[in-house]
Design an enzyme around this catalytic site. Structure first.
Site, PDB file in Angstrom:
ATOM      1  N   TYR A 140     -24.867   9.694 -50.318  1.00 25.95           N
ATOM      2  CA  TYR A 140     -25.410  10.990 -49.941  1.00 25.95           C
ATOM      3  C   TYR A 140     -25.364  11.887 -51.163  1.00 25.95           C
ATOM      4  O   TYR A 140     -24.335  11.968 -51.844  1.00 25.95           O
ATOM      5  CB  TYR A 140     -24.580  11.594 -48.806  1.00 25.95           C
ATOM      6  N   ASP A 235     -23.243  11.268 -59.617  1.00 30.83           N
ATOM      7  CA  ASP A 235     -23.060  12.367 -58.676  1.00 30.83           C
ATOM      8  C   ASP A 235     -21.562  12.459 -58.392  1.00 30.83           C
ATOM      9  O   ASP A 235     -21.030  11.739 -57.561  1.00 30.83           O
ATOM     10  CB  ASP A 235     -23.867  12.117 -57.399  1.00 30.83           C
ATOM     11  N   LYS A 263     -18.257  21.135 -54.734  1.00 30.93           N
ATOM     12  CA  LYS A 263     -16.990  21.103 -54.016  1.00 30.93           C
ATOM     13  C   LYS A 263     -15.836  21.726 -54.832  1.00 30.93           C
ATOM     14  O   LYS A 263     -15.798  22.934 -54.927  1.00 30.93           O
ATOM     15  CB  LYS A 263     -16.706  19.681 -53.534  1.00 30.93           C
TER      16      LYS A 263
HETATM   17  C1  PLP Z   1     -21.130  17.007 -50.700  1.00 31.21           C
HETATM   18  C2  PLP Z   1     -21.958  16.193 -51.587  1.00 31.21           C
HETATM   19  C3  PLP Z   1     -23.220  16.632 -52.042  1.00 31.21           C
HETATM   20  C4  PLP Z   1     -23.866  17.885 -51.523  1.00 31.21           C
HETATM   21  O1  PLP Z   1     -23.193  19.045 -51.848  1.00 31.21           O
HETATM   22  P1  PLP Z   1     -23.476  20.375 -50.955  1.00 31.21           P
HETATM   23  O2  PLP Z   1     -22.658  21.423 -51.642  1.00 31.21           O
HETATM   24  O3  PLP Z   1     -23.049  20.048 -49.575  1.00 31.21           O
HETATM   25  O4  PLP Z   1     -24.938  20.635 -51.054  1.00 31.21           O
HETATM   26  C5  PLP Z   1     -23.881  15.874 -52.975  1.00 31.21           C
HETATM   27  N1  PLP Z   1     -23.357  14.723 -53.429  1.00 31.21           N
HETATM   28  C6  PLP Z   1     -22.166  14.269 -53.018  1.00 31.21           C
HETATM   29  C7  PLP Z   1     -21.626  13.000 -53.598  1.00 31.21           C
HETATM   30  C8  PLP Z   1     -21.435  14.967 -52.078  1.00 31.21           C
HETATM   31  O5  PLP Z   1     -20.267  14.475 -51.644  1.00 31.21           O
END
Ligand code: PLP
Length: 426
Positions: A140, A235, A263
């Protein structure tokens, strides 16, 4: 009688929530509404206390309402909450980021992880002048149109890994490959490598539950992308500042071209960031032709919380987090054995997932074979005992520095009782 927040909320907010997994639907119960949080605990609107292992889905690595963070926020708020003009604190945060992620030679901040990945993909396409992208099944990367293909997190929990409203033409250039399968990846790169702009990967998969990467898989991603002049995005929205001081790229010793953060970097406020090699990043406006912007990007409150958080996270911090994670994992494994339940606890540092499975999980296909009904009963049994885990079998649990061994002992006890309970009423 307290009013029922949830039924009232549903009259105003879609499904009563502002992000789908919060609705607890897959757990067969109503969500809890949080009144406050402190350290390892959250309290609901009826003053019930829970040990919180959601941790806002990753950001709260210091625990809730950490005094350093609330102090930094108070100080920042008094100086104004947004200017839409540059501030020195943004530079300081960028410096702290680059100390830990030397591959991020230039950085751009955003307001969410989604914006970071979306912008990094656009930049990679602008740089390579190619269109196609590769992602991995069950990963994701936020709710970016082109990345909502076989997506993890809430999309997996709700059984909608492909979203309605995304035109097929938007995802026609997205290839989704199995995670941890170096051979499948190599084959695609051999055949089509020079058409692929970018490969985006969670260097530790966290959004289909925690799945550690095979080191060989990550190495092949690096060598094959280099060979075909394709860019590689790590990511690290979840893993950054979580699995090691310098993120997954430090842990595994592999440098991507671009990195996405979110985060923890916002310390519990809305922040994202992306960065990478200077020659790529300088294609961004105002220096280059790839447009990217944000009214609240680099917001002073968010930057203050992020900076204060990073300043608390020193190298030795990660030794403590590893020790706590190992303690919890051992406890879970022991209790599972005592209850005679096949459980696999997969963990990297302070993020972990308990899978109801006989064997380790390496990819999305295997995740889907785990017992999600059993998970829902487990979730509810834990909640009854004052322990709050993510309301989904496909999410990571997060520890914080506030989760001391004595707190974790209570968690292990509750888990043991919950394992017993779910085997009894089978
Ligand atoms: C949480 C998350 C996102 C998205 O971040 P948001 O601040 O919720 O838009 C993207 N990539 C990874 C790996 C994530 O865990």
């Amino acid at each position: 009688m307290m009013k029922n927040c949830y039924s009232e909320a549903c009259e105003y907010l879609v499904g009563g929530v502002n992000s789908p997994v919060r609705a607890f639907r897959a757990m067969g119960r109503e969500p809890i509404f949080v009144a406050r949080a402190k350290g390892p605990y959250v309290w609901d609107t009826e003053s019930r206390r829970y040990i919180d292992l959601i941790g806002s889905w990753g950001p709260m690595i210091l625990g809730h309402a950490h005094p350093k963070i609330t102090q930094a926020l108070r100080k920042a708020a008094e100086k104004g909450t947004s200017y839409g003009l540059p501030t020195w604190k943004e530079v300081e945060l960028a410096q702290e980021i680059r100390r830990r992620f030397p591959s991020m030679e230039r950085i751009r901040m955003t307001s969410s992880g989604t914006e970071a990945t979306m912008s990094a993909i656009r930049l990679a396409r602008g740089f390579t002048k190619r269109e196609r992208i590769i992602k991995f099944e069950g990963s994701y990367h936020g709710h970016v149109d082109s990345l909502l293909v076989r997506a993890g997190s809430g999309a997996a929990t709700l059984g909608t890994p492909d979203s309605a409203g995304v035109p097929p033409s938007f995802v026609a250039t997205t290839l989704s490959l199995p995670y941890n399968n170096a051979e499948a990846f190599k084959k695609v790169m051999n055949e089509q490598g020079e058409t692929i702009a970018v490969v985006i990967v969670e260097p530790v998969a966290g959004n289909m539950g925690v799945i550690p990467p095979f080191l060989e898989f990550l190495k092949i991603l690096r060598t094959e992308t280099e060979r075909h002049k394709t860019l590689l995005i790590f990511d690290e929205v979840m893993t950054g500042f979580r699995v090691a001081w310098g993120g997954a790229q430090e842990l595994f010793g592999i440098q991507p071209d671009l990195t996405c953060l979110g985060k923890i970097v916002g310390g519990g406020l809305p922040v994202g960031a992306f960065g990478g090699r200077k020659e790529i990043m300088e294609l961004l406006a105002p220096l280059g032709p790839v447009y990217q912007a944000g009214t609240l990007s680099g917001n002073p409150l968010a930057v203050a919380a992020g900076l204060a958080t990073l300043q608390e996270l020193r190298r030795p911090t990660y030794k403590i987090l590893e020790k706590r994670g190992a303690f919890l994992q051992k406890g879970i494994e022991k209790k599972a054995q005592e209850a005679g339940i096949p459980v696999i606890c997969q963990r990297v540092g302070s993020m972990l997932t308990v899978f109801f499975s006989e064997k380790p999980i390496h990819n999305y296909e295997e995740v889907q074979q785990t017992e999600t009904q059993r998970f829902a009963r487990f979730f509810n049994a834990l909640l009854d005992r004052g322990v709050l885990i993510p309301p989904s079998a496909f999410e990571a649990w997060f520890l914080s520095l506030a989760h001391t061994e004595s707190i974790l002992k209570n968690v292990v006890e509750a888990i043991g009782e919950s394992f017993q309970e779910i085997t009894q009423n089978l």
